[in-house]
Write a protein that holds these residues in place. Structure first.
Motif, PDB file in Angstrom:
ATOM      1  N   ARG A   9       0.663  -1.386   0.045  1.00 48.03           N
ATOM      2  CA  ARG A   9       0.083  -0.022  -0.087  1.00 48.03           C
ATOM      3  C   ARG A   9       0.764   1.220  -0.007  1.00 48.03           C
ATOM      4  N   PHE A  10       0.226   2.350  -0.423  1.00 44.09           N
ATOM      5  CA  PHE A  10       0.806   3.668  -0.632  1.00 44.09           C
ATOM      6  C   PHE A  10       1.677   4.324   0.594  1.00 44.09           C
ATOM      7  N   VAL A  13       5.709   2.238   2.008  1.00 41.86           N
ATOM      8  CA  VAL A  13       7.277   2.641   1.540  1.00 41.86           C
ATOM      9  C   VAL A  13       7.779   3.578   2.405  1.00 41.86           C
ATOM     10  N   ARG A  68       7.873  -2.703  -3.940  1.00 44.60           N
ATOM     11  CA  ARG A  68       7.615  -1.310  -4.152  1.00 44.60           C
ATOM     12  C   ARG A  68       6.048  -1.148  -4.177  1.00 44.60           C
ATOM     13  N   TYR A  69       5.760   0.125  -4.066  1.00 39.27           N
ATOM     14  CA  TYR A  69       4.113   0.480  -3.964  1.00 39.27           C
ATOM     15  C   TYR A  69       3.565  -0.154  -5.226  1.00 39.27           C
ATOM     16  N   GLY A  70       2.335  -0.979  -4.862  1.00 38.76           N
ATOM     17  CA  GLY A  70       1.684  -1.408  -5.929  1.00 38.76           C
ATOM     18  C   GLY A  70       1.948  -3.097  -6.154  1.00 38.76           C
TER      19      GLY A  70
END
Lengths: 138, 138, 138, 138
Positions: A9-10, A13, A68-70
Motif C-alpha cells: 500500500r501507498f 514504503v 515497491r508500491y503497488g
C-alpha cells in the motif's frame, strides 16, 4: 501452509522508495492472524476474549529483493517447531517467481492478564501441527 | 555508542497492550538516524541528496521484557562489524535497569538510483568505526 | 501555546515522497501528549492509571505545503474552546517561515473503562485554559 | 459506491484499546486505492508510472462509535463533487448496522514530478463521475 495474498500500500514504503524493513514483521503478523483464523473465536478472540497471546521472544528477517508500491506478493506461513509453550513460525515472501524475504518468529503462548507464559491451548497446537514442516537449514 | 532516549507513544502498542514487536525495528531505525547524524548532510541528506541508502539485508530481535505506553527507554547503538560495503549494527534497548531487547541489523551501502550495492562512503565508514565494539557472543 | 519540534522520519513519507496525509493526525497526537505533559502523572498516567482518555469526536486538517523526509518542523498547540466535557485543540504546523498545515481536533473526556464521557478532570481543564486562545476564523 | 470490507488488525489500536483516530485516514486511503482500481494501471500505476497523484488539501472525520481489535467493518466510498482539478470523496464507515465514522477528503490531481496541480486525467474523472452522489448536508 497458509498463504496470504497482499499488495503493497501507498504508505508502506519509506524515503528510499521501498517497503520499510520493519514492515515485513507487521506483514508477518498479518499472515499469522490468517494462519490462526481457525482457532476458537479466531485469533482476535484468542487475544480479546480468551486473553491468550503469542508475544514474540525472537524474530529475524532476511531480505532478498525489495518490494515497491503497488506490487503484489504472497506470504506462505508454516510452523517449523512446536514446543510445550512456544513455537517457531516461518513466513516466506514472494512476488511471482521472485523470492523477496524470509521472516522467522518464535512465539510463546502467554496469559495476557498475568503477562507470563502459559500452556499452549489445544486448538492453537492443532493449527501449528497441521502446518508443521521440516526445514533443512536451521 | 550513541544513545537515543525515547518514550512509548500512545499508538505504538498493540491489542495485547504492549509495544508491537515490529515497532522495535522502527525504533532501531530511528536510533540509526541518530547514529549517522554526523555524516555530510545528516542521514536524511545521505538518502535524499546523495542518494545513498543503507537497506537491510538481515535483521533480528530478541525480546526480554515488554514496553508499555508511557514508559521511557533508551537505545544504545554500536557497530559490531564494518566491511567493504556492509556493516552490522547493534541496538540495545533498556528502561532504567531493566533490559528490554536487542536488535541486530546488517546493512549494505547502496546506490538508491541503481538500487545496487556501492562502496561505503568515507564519512559513513568513519561513524561506524568510531562506534565499533567487539561483541563476545555472535 | 506549547510547541513541539520534530523532524520527518524515514518511514513517514508515502509513495509520492511526501509525509502521508494521515500522519499529520499522529503528529498532532504527539503534540497533544506534549501539551498535556503537566497533568498528574502526565498524559500517559491519565490514560493508563487514571483511565481517563480524550478520544476524538471530530478532527480536520488543511494542508498548505508538503513535508519531505528529513525536514524539521514545529507544531504549535493551543486550545480554542473549553466546554464541560469537551474541548477543541488546534495544531499549527510550520517549517521555518513556511506554513505547512493546520489540524483541528475535538476531544471528549471519557472514562476508558465504561467508554463514555465523563466530567473533565480539573488538571486537564487547567492546562486547556492556560493555553486557550481566541481564533478569528471558525 | 465502492465498498471495501476490512477487519481491525492487531496493531491498529492505541493504548485506549480502540482504533487510533489517525488510522481512519489510512483506512480511507486504502478505500481510495480500491475506488480507483479501474484507472489505467490501477491507482499504483497512476502514482508510480504516470506520476500523477491525488494529494489531500483538506480532510475531516467525525467519529460516532469506536472500533476494536478483530471487528469487521466496511467503508463505502463515493464522490460528492468533481471539479476541474479537484474532487471531494466521502467514506462512510459501518460495522454491521452500527454507524462508525465519516471521513471527507478533498484531493487535487497533481503532477508528482513538478509537485503542482494538473488537469484531471479522463479516466480519473470517469471513476469519480460514475460514483458521484448528491449529499444533503454540507
Amino acid at each position: 501452509m497458509i498463504t496470504l495474498a497482499r499488495s503493497v500500500r501507498f504508505e508502506e514504503v519509506d524515503a528510499a522508495g521501498i517497503v520499510f524493513f520493519a514492515r515485513f514483521f507487521a506483514y508477518a503478523h498479518e499472515a499469522m492472524e490468517a494462519f490462526f483464523a481457525d482457532v476458537d473465536g479466531g485469533y482476535a478472540g484468542l487475544i480479546m476474549t480468551r486473553r491468550v497471546g503469542l508475544p514474540a521472544v525472537k524474530t529475524a528477517a532476511e531480505y532478498a529483493s525489495p518490494l515497491r508500491y503497488g506490487e503484489s506478493f504472497r506470504i506462505e506461513t508454516t510452523a517449523t517447531r512446536v514446543g510445550g509453550r512456544s513455537a517457531d513460525l516461518r513466513y516466506v515472501f514472494a512476488s511471482g517467481d521472485r523470492h523477496v524475504a524470509v521472516v522467522t518468529h518464535t512465539v510463546v503462548t502467554s496469559d495476557l492478564v498475568a503477562m507470563r507464559s502459559c500452556e499452549m491451548p489445544d486448538d492453537v497446537r492443532r493449527v501449528l501441527e497441521r502446518h508443521l514442516v521440516e526445514v533443512s537449514e536451521a
